[in-house]
Design a protein around this motif. Structure first.
Motif, PDB file in Angstrom:
ATOM      1  N   GLU A  22       0.944  -1.296  -0.055  1.00  0.00           N
ATOM      2  CA  GLU A  22      -0.064   0.048  -0.096  1.00  0.00           C
ATOM      3  C   GLU A  22       0.929   1.359   0.044  1.00  0.00           C
ATOM      4  O   GLU A  22       0.797   2.057  -0.774  1.00  0.00           O
ATOM      5  CB  GLU A  22      -0.965   0.055   1.328  1.00  0.00           C
ATOM      6  CG  GLU A  22      -1.955   1.004   1.361  1.00  0.00           C
ATOM      7  CD  GLU A  22      -2.821   0.821   2.522  1.00  0.00           C
ATOM      8  OE1 GLU A  22      -2.282   0.342   3.615  1.00  0.00           O
ATOM      9  OE2 GLU A  22      -4.068   1.551   2.492  1.00  0.00           O
ATOM     10  N   ARG A  24       3.974   1.628  -1.070  1.00  0.00           N
ATOM     11  CA  ARG A  24       4.678   1.954  -2.347  1.00  0.00           C
ATOM     12  C   ARG A  24       3.811   2.446  -3.464  1.00  0.00           C
ATOM     13  O   ARG A  24       4.182   3.213  -4.246  1.00  0.00           O
ATOM     14  CB  ARG A  24       5.103   0.413  -2.924  1.00  0.00           C
ATOM     15  CG  ARG A  24       6.453  -0.084  -2.189  1.00  0.00           C
ATOM     16  CD  ARG A  24       6.545  -1.475  -2.718  1.00  0.00           C
ATOM     17  NE  ARG A  24       7.757  -2.135  -1.584  1.00  0.00           N
ATOM     18  CZ  ARG A  24       9.006  -2.198  -1.903  1.00  0.00           C
ATOM     19  NH1 ARG A  24       9.254  -1.817  -2.861  1.00  0.00           N
ATOM     20  NH2 ARG A  24       9.643  -2.824  -0.978  1.00  0.00           N
ATOM     21  N   ILE A  25       2.353   2.032  -3.245  1.00  0.00           N
ATOM     22  CA  ILE A  25       1.366   2.650  -4.081  1.00  0.00           C
ATOM     23  C   ILE A  25       1.104   4.062  -3.993  1.00  0.00           C
ATOM     24  O   ILE A  25       1.231   5.024  -4.750  1.00  0.00           O
ATOM     25  CB  ILE A  25      -0.063   1.787  -4.278  1.00  0.00           C
ATOM     26  CG1 ILE A  25       0.243   0.283  -4.720  1.00  0.00           C
ATOM     27  CG2 ILE A  25      -0.914   2.609  -5.115  1.00  0.00           C
ATOM     28  CD1 ILE A  25      -0.733  -0.632  -4.771  1.00  0.00           C
ATOM     29  N   TRP A  30       4.763   2.629  -7.210  1.00  0.00           N
ATOM     30  CA  TRP A  30       4.106   1.946  -8.105  1.00  0.00           C
ATOM     31  C   TRP A  30       2.791   3.039  -8.679  1.00  0.00           C
ATOM     32  O   TRP A  30       1.765   3.022  -7.894  1.00  0.00           O
ATOM     33  CB  TRP A  30       3.785   0.521  -7.566  1.00  0.00           C
ATOM     34  CG  TRP A  30       4.727  -0.412  -7.356  1.00  0.00           C
ATOM     35  CD1 TRP A  30       6.020  -0.489  -7.886  1.00  0.00           C
ATOM     36  CD2 TRP A  30       4.515  -1.587  -6.396  1.00  0.00           C
ATOM     37  NE1 TRP A  30       6.794  -1.359  -7.399  1.00  0.00           N
ATOM     38  CE2 TRP A  30       5.982  -2.132  -6.392  1.00  0.00           C
ATOM     39  CE3 TRP A  30       3.722  -1.967  -5.405  1.00  0.00           C
ATOM     40  CZ2 TRP A  30       6.472  -3.196  -5.634  1.00  0.00           C
ATOM     41  CZ3 TRP A  30       4.241  -3.108  -4.579  1.00  0.00           C
ATOM     42  CH2 TRP A  30       5.676  -3.800  -4.703  1.00  0.00           C
ATOM     43  N   LYS A  31       2.408   3.141  -9.852  1.00  0.00           N
ATOM     44  CA  LYS A  31       1.573   4.031 -10.142  1.00  0.00           C
ATOM     45  C   LYS A  31       0.332   3.288 -10.711  1.00  0.00           C
ATOM     46  O   LYS A  31       0.430   2.207 -11.247  1.00  0.00           O
ATOM     47  CB  LYS A  31       2.112   4.851 -11.510  1.00  0.00           C
ATOM     48  CG  LYS A  31       3.284   6.019 -10.904  1.00  0.00           C
ATOM     49  CD  LYS A  31       3.992   6.754 -11.913  1.00  0.00           C
ATOM     50  CE  LYS A  31       4.874   7.898 -11.455  1.00  0.00           C
ATOM     51  NZ  LYS A  31       5.898   7.031 -10.662  1.00  0.00           N
ATOM     52  N   ASP A  34       0.639   0.155 -13.370  1.00  0.00           N
ATOM     53  CA  ASP A  34       1.641  -0.624 -13.100  1.00  0.00           C
ATOM     54  C   ASP A  34       1.239  -2.184 -12.909  1.00  0.00           C
ATOM     55  O   ASP A  34       0.307  -2.342 -12.158  1.00  0.00           O
ATOM     56  CB  ASP A  34       2.758  -0.163 -12.051  1.00  0.00           C
ATOM     57  CG  ASP A  34       3.492   1.053 -12.646  1.00  0.00           C
ATOM     58  OD1 ASP A  34       3.257   1.455 -13.840  1.00  0.00           O
ATOM     59  OD2 ASP A  34       4.382   1.814 -11.861  1.00  0.00           O
ATOM     60  N   LEU A  36       1.961  -5.397 -10.670  1.00  0.00           N
ATOM     61  CA  LEU A  36       2.763  -5.579  -9.473  1.00  0.00           C
ATOM     62  C   LEU A  36       3.491  -7.148  -9.468  1.00  0.00           C
ATOM     63  O   LEU A  36       3.043  -7.910 -10.449  1.00  0.00           O
ATOM     64  CB  LEU A  36       1.618  -5.716  -8.298  1.00  0.00           C
ATOM     65  CG  LEU A  36       1.430  -4.493  -7.553  1.00  0.00           C
ATOM     66  CD1 LEU A  36       1.252  -3.251  -8.462  1.00  0.00           C
ATOM     67  CD2 LEU A  36       0.428  -4.629  -6.068  1.00  0.00           C
ATOM     68  N   ILE A  66      -6.032  -1.983  -5.714  1.00  0.00           N
ATOM     69  CA  ILE A  66      -5.330  -2.843  -6.710  1.00  0.00           C
ATOM     70  C   ILE A  66      -6.544  -3.667  -7.644  1.00  0.00           C
ATOM     71  O   ILE A  66      -7.699  -4.087  -6.862  1.00  0.00           O
ATOM     72  CB  ILE A  66      -4.367  -3.662  -6.595  1.00  0.00           C
ATOM     73  CG1 ILE A  66      -4.759  -4.830  -5.290  1.00  0.00           C
ATOM     74  CG2 ILE A  66      -3.202  -2.928  -5.744  1.00  0.00           C
ATOM     75  CD1 ILE A  66      -4.046  -5.668  -4.971  1.00  0.00           C
ATOM     76  N   VAL A  76      -2.123  -1.825 -10.120  1.00  0.00           N
ATOM     77  CA  VAL A  76      -2.468  -0.633  -9.579  1.00  0.00           C
ATOM     78  C   VAL A  76      -3.823  -0.211 -10.162  1.00  0.00           C
ATOM     79  O   VAL A  76      -3.718   0.356 -11.353  1.00  0.00           O
ATOM     80  CB  VAL A  76      -1.508   0.542  -9.483  1.00  0.00           C
ATOM     81  CG1 VAL A  76      -2.138   1.390  -8.562  1.00  0.00           C
ATOM     82  CG2 VAL A  76      -0.202  -0.232  -8.590  1.00  0.00           C
TER      83      VAL A  76
END
Lengths: 245, 245
Positions: A22, A24-25, A30-31, A34, A36, A66, A76
């Motif tokens: 979470e 990282r998003i 992470w856009k 992206d 995962l 996600i 994401v």
DNA sequence: TAGTGGTCTAGACCACAGC
DNA sequence: CTGTGGTCTAGACCACTAG
């Protein structure tokens, strides 16, 4: 350096995995769009079984952060701002949160025969109801006028309840389980009766909240609340992450 | 007798267990405060492993329908009506849902220097922003006037975006992930400018929605939307069961 | 067709709270 | 202490779908 917050990292493994992904998003690492890592990769990265990874990822998918598909993998999501969430606060808590003294005054309390109740344009066939009109006050000034129907077929206990000192809202919350509700929020002009009761001028802007509550197919209660526009508003703060609980 | 609905029973085992328990609670067979069977008992009842039962029950607990405690077991929760949920719809979708033709007209589009923006009573220190004032129309009649700030420190792409034919709201939804938002909903009287723009009388009731959106600590955007009170309202229907997704 | 998530199992240990 | 839910594992098979 990393303990400015009270180190609220979850103790359980799947919660830590979830929080990590979470973060990282939300940080933008992470856009949206992206892809995962796969569950197998995450399983290796966190050194745990696939079930644990799955629990974390399923939880993120449930909140909508996600999106997961077989073969396509996990990506994401794009956040959906329109599907926002607003908590409608308790009137008394709301008034007291502003530092004002809460007051309640019932105006009318009567039985109404089984018939139609106007809600919007439609008439609805409903059984006998107890009707309570009341005023809620902040520091002695009227802030809200509430018309409430409680349908006795669905809420038989309501026939005997005492609403002289207690508003029907909290009583219902404490006594009646519900499954569905519908709200309508609008701005209206005060009519003559409303203006007199709320001590404002005719035509003054008021916030209207209509709430109808069901259990299964049975209508439990209909509330029509008219707030003084200059004395009340609804506020809510929320994030996309938390569930309903 | 039990297939009046199109038999929408979930295919997976844990979903069926969940649906079964949920149905017993919503039907009143298991009432608030009642203790549910233990996971071991349910495991025997449904002939499956404990993990599967746990998945079903954890899901019910996440939506707040039941409450689980070690040793104490699982009990049916009392529903909390005040923690209600309201989805705020997309403007365009809302207008079109009424069968009207949607229109958008930008009125102002300019850069604003880093400074304070008034939101409520407070002034907030914020960086340079792009400010867009626009009108949204239903069948050619103005229904909403929207003042929007987009803060370029947080949303640098917004400097180059084209808002001549596209409202900033949908653009933001598509481009910017967010983590938190705050709403304020109130009824206000139209001032001179608002009245002229919305083609109503001065003092006419309007629905005000202020929305502020963050990512982390950074403010992304502030929107102030003023709806014609006689032409627009917010509605939402929901149950206590579904999550946010 | 191959790789992905979705599901399920049969066990295990642990933490917690009521007894 | 004992029973409860909370968690985790190492494996397995299946369903779906992109390539």
């Amino acid at each position: 350096m990393h303990d400015h917050a009270p180190d609220t990292r979850p103790a359980t493994l799947h919660a830590r995995i979830r929080a990590d992904v979470e973060a990282r998003i939300l940080s933008g690492e992470w856009k949206p769009g992206d892809r995962l890592p796969t569950e197998t990769e995450l399983m290796a990265r966190y050194g745990c079984s696939r079930m644990t990874v799955n629990k974390a990822m399923a939880s993120l998918a449930a909140t909508g952060l996600i999106s997961r598909n077989r073969r396509a993998g996990t990506v994401v999501s794009r956040p959906r701002m329109h599907a926002a969430v607003l908590t409608i606060p308790d009137i008394r808590a709301n008034i007291e949160a502003r530092g004002a003294r809460y007051g309640y005054r019932p105006l009318l309390d009567e039985m109404r025969p089984p018939c139609c109740v106007h809600l919007g344009a439609e008439g609805h066939h409903l059984g006998q109801s107890r009707f309570i009109r009341s005023v809620h006050l902040a520091d002695g000034s009227p802030v809200l006028i509430e018309d409430r129907h409680i349908f006795l077929d669905a809420v038989s206990d309501a026939a005997a309840a005492d609403f002289h000192n207690q508003p029907p809202g909290p009583w219902l919350v404490a006594h009646v389980p519900w499954t569905e509700a519908e709200h309508r929020i609008a701005a209206i002009a005060a009519d003559a009766l409303t203006a007199r009761t709320l001590e404002v001028g005719v035509g003054a802007p008021c916030l209207l909240v209509e709430r109808r509550t069901w259990r299964g197919d049975e209508t439990l209660t209909i509330a029509r609340q008219v707030f003084r526009g200059d004395a009340f508003d609804l506020t809510a703060r929320f994030g996309p992450k938390q569930g309903l609980s």
